[in-house]
Design an enzyme around this catalytic site. Structure first.
Site, PDB file in Angstrom:
ATOM      1  N   GLN A  76      40.820  17.210  49.788  1.00  0.00           N
ATOM      2  CA  GLN A  76      39.598  17.829  49.652  1.00  0.00           C
ATOM      3  C   GLN A  76      39.527  18.232  48.376  1.00  0.00           C
ATOM      4  O   GLN A  76      40.214  19.330  47.574  1.00  0.00           O
ATOM      5  CB  GLN A  76      38.811  19.388  50.149  1.00  0.00           C
ATOM      6  CG  GLN A  76      37.959  19.555  50.796  1.00  0.00           C
ATOM      7  CD  GLN A  76      37.413  20.347  49.444  1.00  0.00           C
ATOM      8  OE1 GLN A  76      36.703  19.849  48.179  1.00  0.00           O
ATOM      9  NE2 GLN A  76      38.043  21.247  48.162  1.00  0.00           N
ATOM     10  N   TYR A 141      41.455  25.857  45.341  1.00  0.00           N
ATOM     11  CA  TYR A 141      41.866  23.884  45.598  1.00  0.00           C
ATOM     12  C   TYR A 141      43.372  24.677  44.941  1.00  0.00           C
ATOM     13  O   TYR A 141      44.239  23.476  45.601  1.00  0.00           O
ATOM     14  CB  TYR A 141      40.686  23.539  44.940  1.00  0.00           C
ATOM     15  CG  TYR A 141      41.177  22.587  44.132  1.00  0.00           C
ATOM     16  CD1 TYR A 141      41.292  21.391  45.301  1.00  0.00           C
ATOM     17  CD2 TYR A 141      41.592  22.173  42.670  1.00  0.00           C
ATOM     18  CE1 TYR A 141      42.087  19.164  44.552  1.00  0.00           C
ATOM     19  CE2 TYR A 141      42.123  20.825  42.193  1.00  0.00           C
ATOM     20  CZ  TYR A 141      42.216  19.557  43.048  1.00  0.00           C
ATOM     21  OH  TYR A 141      42.892  18.342  42.638  1.00  0.00           O
ATOM     22  N   ASN A 170      43.291  15.350  33.300  1.00  0.00           N
ATOM     23  CA  ASN A 170      41.675  14.984  33.418  1.00  0.00           C
ATOM     24  C   ASN A 170      41.982  13.718  33.897  1.00  0.00           C
ATOM     25  O   ASN A 170      41.059  13.000  32.830  1.00  0.00           O
ATOM     26  CB  ASN A 170      40.651  15.189  32.532  1.00  0.00           C
ATOM     27  CG  ASN A 170      40.326  16.703  32.975  1.00  0.00           C
ATOM     28  OD1 ASN A 170      41.541  17.523  32.697  1.00  0.00           O
ATOM     29  ND2 ASN A 170      39.358  17.350  32.447  1.00  0.00           N
TER      30      ASN A 170
HETATM   31  C1  UD2 Z   1      39.239  19.150  35.749  1.00  0.00           C
HETATM   32  C2  UD2 Z   1      39.615  19.306  37.623  1.00  0.00           C
HETATM   33  C3  UD2 Z   1      39.229  19.466  38.414  1.00  0.00           C
HETATM   34  C4  UD2 Z   1      40.073  20.970  38.347  1.00  0.00           C
HETATM   35  C5  UD2 Z   1      40.401  21.416  37.218  1.00  0.00           C
HETATM   36  C6  UD2 Z   1      41.400  22.764  36.605  1.00  0.00           C
HETATM   37  C7  UD2 Z   1      37.972  16.686  36.958  1.00  0.00           C
HETATM   38  C8  UD2 Z   1      36.847  16.037  37.252  1.00  0.00           C
HETATM   39  N1  UD2 Z   1      38.251  18.471  37.052  1.00  0.00           N
HETATM   40  O1  UD2 Z   1      38.543  20.885  35.380  1.00  0.00           O
HETATM   41  O2  UD2 Z   1      39.447  19.243  39.807  1.00  0.00           O
HETATM   42  O3  UD2 Z   1      42.000  20.441  38.774  1.00  0.00           O
HETATM   43  O4  UD2 Z   1      40.560  20.761  35.454  1.00  0.00           O
HETATM   44  O5  UD2 Z   1      41.651  23.065  35.455  1.00  0.00           O
HETATM   45  O6  UD2 Z   1      39.072  16.102  36.343  1.00  0.00           O
HETATM   46  N2  UD2 Z   1      31.414  20.232  31.326  1.00  0.00           N
HETATM   47  C9  UD2 Z   1      29.523  19.477  30.367  1.00  0.00           C
HETATM   48  N3  UD2 Z   1      29.147  18.743  30.739  1.00  0.00           N
HETATM   49  C10 UD2 Z   1      29.383  18.394  32.094  1.00  0.00           C
HETATM   50  C11 UD2 Z   1      30.533  18.364  32.864  1.00  0.00           C
HETATM   51  C12 UD2 Z   1      31.074  19.110  32.128  1.00  0.00           C
HETATM   52  O7  UD2 Z   1      30.000  20.063  29.610  1.00  0.00           O
HETATM   53  O8  UD2 Z   1      28.100  17.650  32.693  1.00  0.00           O
HETATM   54  C13 UD2 Z   1      32.258  20.356  30.641  1.00  0.00           C
HETATM   55  C14 UD2 Z   1      33.142  21.404  31.567  1.00  0.00           C
HETATM   56  O9  UD2 Z   1      32.299  22.768  31.055  1.00  0.00           O
HETATM   57  C15 UD2 Z   1      34.487  21.673  31.186  1.00  0.00           C
HETATM   58  C16 UD2 Z   1      34.379  19.835  30.804  1.00  0.00           C
HETATM   59  O10 UD2 Z   1      33.148  19.342  30.325  1.00  0.00           O
HETATM   60  O11 UD2 Z   1      33.996  22.208  30.064  1.00  0.00           O
HETATM   61  C17 UD2 Z   1      35.442  18.969  31.451  1.00  0.00           C
HETATM   62  O12 UD2 Z   1      34.504  18.990  32.834  1.00  0.00           O
HETATM   63  P1  UD2 Z   1      35.029  18.614  33.738  1.00  0.00           P
HETATM   64  O13 UD2 Z   1      34.350  19.276  34.876  1.00  0.00           O
HETATM   65  O14 UD2 Z   1      35.386  16.927  33.593  1.00  0.00           O
HETATM   66  O15 UD2 Z   1      36.861  19.470  34.518  1.00  0.00           O
HETATM   67  P2  UD2 Z   1      37.436  20.393  34.258  1.00  0.00           P
HETATM   68  O16 UD2 Z   1      38.837  19.905  33.095  1.00  0.00           O
HETATM   69  O17 UD2 Z   1      36.448  21.518  34.093  1.00  0.00           O
END
Ligand code: UD2
Length: 308
Positions: A76, A141, A170
């Site tokens: 998940q 998670y 990421n």
């Molecule tokens: C990643 C992992 C998550 C978890 C986490 C642990 C992914 C997809 N997710 O989350 O599973 O392991 O790390 O720390 O790899 N953002 C925007 N606009 C958008 C979407 C995201 O600005 O439309 C920003 C978000 O707020 C963040 C950054 O982009 O600051 C990265 O977001 P993410 O969802 O790709 O990955 P993350 O690091 O939050």
């Protein structure tokens, strides 16, 4: 090598299947197709597809027949879903994981590699993160993944199981569904580019991440199956970049300026993330070497349906 790939029809799983075929492995995909897709899989004489659920020991018993190595990716994977439905998430990510690990023990599997995550660290105490750093998850998670790491270590001490957890940072690349709840920022932005819509940036865009291309992750999975290292290992490039920097590269390859809308920072968002990758480089003899721009071009061509 007869490799069972749980979650083999998913994003990282299907790229890993392709990488395993390249080294001549026989592959059995095990997937319940809740988020995985058969179309992600190549039709190849050395790939067998088996439908089943890791929560069902009977399904696993069938799937383990004749297997020498296990790549366990079924999970998940949504942080948000784990917060909304923690018992459901636990059933898959802890009980399901233990079901797989126990089959590794009873079938005397030579080697197991499984998906851990950078999520185990929560808000990093210092950067770049090392595998020795304090594990302090801030979501079910992240907790589930860190419990996986402890189980694997204990099964090594108690029963001699050879297991390695890969803490992915990421991951981006083709086949990550932008509509899914676990889609990363790059796949969302790529979808906006395709639809000519503005990109929504949470905060000022200065947040940084280590973006790693999925084909490098698949290669790391294969190397890890062939290696002997135990414990946990980062899978990342060792270089982090900001969202604004990522958007700059994206606009360069799209050949136009991209409209950006800023919204408030999301609750629980981590401002910066960065990984040490010495263990990956030395013990796995692996470098995640795909240039960021090259990875984005491959993804953009895939999203826009341009043949390579
Ligand atoms: C990643 C992992 C998550 C978890 C986490 C642990 C992914 C997809 N997710 O989350 O599973 O392991 O790390 O720390 O790899 N953002 C925007 N606009 C958008 C979407 C995201 O600005 O439309 C920003 C978000 O707020 C963040 C950054 O982009 O600051 C990265 O977001 P993410 O969802 O790709 O990955 P993350 O690091 O939050």
């Amino acid at each position: 090598m007869h490799v069972l790939v749980t979650g083999g029809a998913g994003f990282i799983g299907s790229h890993s299947v392709e990488a395993l075929l390249k080294i001549g492995a026989q592959v059995r995909v095990f997937d319940n197709f809740s988020s995985g897709n058969r179309q992600n899989l190549p039709s190849h004489a050395d790939v067998e597809v088996c439908t089943g659920d890791i929560r069902e020991p009977k399904d696993l018993a069938q799937a383990f027949i004749g297997i020498t190595h296990v790549l366990h990716l079924a999970a998940q994977v949504s942080v948000q879903d784990s917060i909304a439905q923690p018992t459901h998430s636990c059933g898959i990510n802890i009980q399901g994981f233990l079901n797989v690990l126990d089959k590794v023990r009873t079938h005397q599997i030579e080697r197991m590699v499984y998906a851990s995550s950078a999520a185990v660290y929560g808000h990093p105490q210092r950067l770049p993160l090392s595998e020795e750093d304090l594990v302090q998850p801030i979501s079910p998670y992240g907790l589930e993944k860190s419990i996986n790491d402890q189980y694997a270590s204990l099964f090594h001490s108690l029963y001699g199981c050879s297991a390695l957890g890969l803490r992915y940072f990421n991951v981006y690349g083709p086949r990550q569904d932008p509509k899914s709840p676990y889609a990363g920022v790059i796949s969302k932005f790529m979808d906006c580019v395709r639809q000519n819509q503005p990109l929504t940036v949470f905060g000022d865009g200065s947040q940084t991440r280590d973006f790693v291309f999925v084909k490098d992750v698949a290669q790391a999975n294969v190397k890890a199956l062939q290696a002997k290292a135990k414990g946990v290992c980062h899978v990342a490039t060792g270089t982090s970049r900001s969202l604004l920097d990522m958007i700059h590269v994206l606009s360069k390859i799209a050949g136009r300026d991209l409209q950006v809308i800023h919204q408030n920072t999301q609750a629980g968002d981590i401002p910066h993330s960065a990984a040490q990758v010495e263990r990956l480089n030395s013990e796995m003899e692996m470098v995640c070497a795909t240039e960021f721009q090259d990875g984005l071009i491959i993804l953009m061509n895939d999203v826009l349906g341009v043949k390579e």
